[in-house]
Design a protein around this motif. Structure first.
Motif, mmCIF file in Angstrom:
data_model
loop_
_atom_site.group_PDB
_atom_site.id
_atom_site.type_symbol
_atom_site.label_atom_id
_atom_site.label_comp_id
_atom_site.label_asym_id
_atom_site.label_seq_id
_atom_site.Cartn_x
_atom_site.Cartn_y
_atom_site.Cartn_z
ATOM 1 N N CYS A 23 0.919 -1.535 -0.290
ATOM 2 C CA CYS A 23 0.192 0.090 -0.010
ATOM 3 C C CYS A 23 0.771 1.611 0.327
ATOM 4 O O CYS A 23 0.476 2.268 -0.617
ATOM 5 C CB CYS A 23 -0.815 0.339 1.433
ATOM 6 S SG CYS A 23 -0.218 -0.216 2.801
ATOM 7 N N LYS A 34 3.174 -11.954 4.196
ATOM 8 C CA LYS A 34 2.573 -12.858 2.666
ATOM 9 C C LYS A 34 3.565 -13.172 2.141
ATOM 10 O O LYS A 34 5.053 -12.513 2.096
ATOM 11 C CB LYS A 34 1.900 -11.577 2.477
ATOM 12 C CG LYS A 34 0.739 -11.719 1.288
ATOM 13 C CD LYS A 34 0.102 -11.090 0.983
ATOM 14 C CE LYS A 34 -0.947 -11.673 -0.145
ATOM 15 N NZ LYS A 34 -1.904 -9.853 -0.206
ATOM 16 N N LYS A 47 -3.429 -3.509 8.123
ATOM 17 C CA LYS A 47 -3.703 -3.061 7.017
ATOM 18 C C LYS A 47 -3.777 -3.669 5.835
ATOM 19 O O LYS A 47 -4.751 -4.068 6.077
ATOM 20 C CB LYS A 47 -3.749 -1.741 6.716
ATOM 21 C CG LYS A 47 -4.571 -1.193 5.671
ATOM 22 C CD LYS A 47 -4.613 0.224 5.505
ATOM 23 C CE LYS A 47 -5.916 1.073 4.642
ATOM 24 N NZ LYS A 47 -5.607 2.039 4.227
ATOM 25 N N CYS A 48 -3.096 -4.235 5.612
ATOM 26 C CA CYS A 48 -2.500 -5.401 4.191
ATOM 27 C C CYS A 48 -2.275 -6.633 4.475
ATOM 28 O O CYS A 48 -3.141 -7.801 4.228
ATOM 29 C CB CYS A 48 -1.693 -4.946 3.572
ATOM 30 S SG CYS A 48 -1.178 -3.100 2.695
ATOM 31 N N SER A 49 -2.143 -6.862 5.747
ATOM 32 C CA SER A 49 -2.553 -8.751 5.760
ATOM 33 C C SER A 49 -4.165 -8.873 6.422
ATOM 34 O O SER A 49 -4.234 -9.470 6.312
ATOM 35 C CB SER A 49 -2.046 -8.985 7.107
ATOM 36 O OG SER A 49 -2.344 -8.227 8.409
ATOM 37 N N LEU A 50 -4.863 -8.015 6.421
ATOM 38 C CA LEU A 50 -6.593 -7.940 6.487
ATOM 39 C C LEU A 50 -6.842 -8.588 5.516
ATOM 40 O O LEU A 50 -8.229 -8.403 5.545
ATOM 41 C CB LEU A 50 -6.704 -6.945 8.056
ATOM 42 C CG LEU A 50 -6.310 -7.137 9.592
ATOM 43 C CD1 LEU A 50 -7.075 -5.577 9.668
ATOM 44 C CD2 LEU A 50 -6.828 -8.376 10.066
ATOM 45 N N THR A 51 -6.500 -8.089 5.100
ATOM 46 C CA THR A 51 -7.259 -8.093 3.336
ATOM 47 C C THR A 51 -6.888 -8.962 2.083
ATOM 48 O O THR A 51 -6.359 -9.666 2.367
ATOM 49 C CB THR A 51 -6.845 -6.613 2.702
ATOM 50 O OG1 THR A 51 -5.606 -6.727 1.981
ATOM 51 C CG2 THR A 51 -7.767 -5.627 3.502
#
Length: 51
Positions: A23, A34, A47-51
């Motif tokens: 992001c 990831k 924030k990116c790990s939750l999507t």
């Protein structure tokens, strides 16, 4: 039970803070992992790990 995503534990990890490669957010904790398209493991922000 200890929390492994905050406090003293994170500060023992190398490169725990930086810019998220997905992001582009700056100066955030990069503790979550990831796999990218090439199969390499990258560190990303929460924030990116939750999507």
């Amino acid at each position: 039970m200890s929390k492994q995503k905050r406090g003293k534990y994170i500060k023992t990890l190398p490169n725990w803070r930086g810019t998220c490669p997905i992001c582009g957010r700056k100066r955030v904790k990069l503790v979550w992992s990831k796999k990218d398209d090439n199969g390499n493991t990258i560190n990303i922000c929460k924030k990116c790990s939750l999507t």
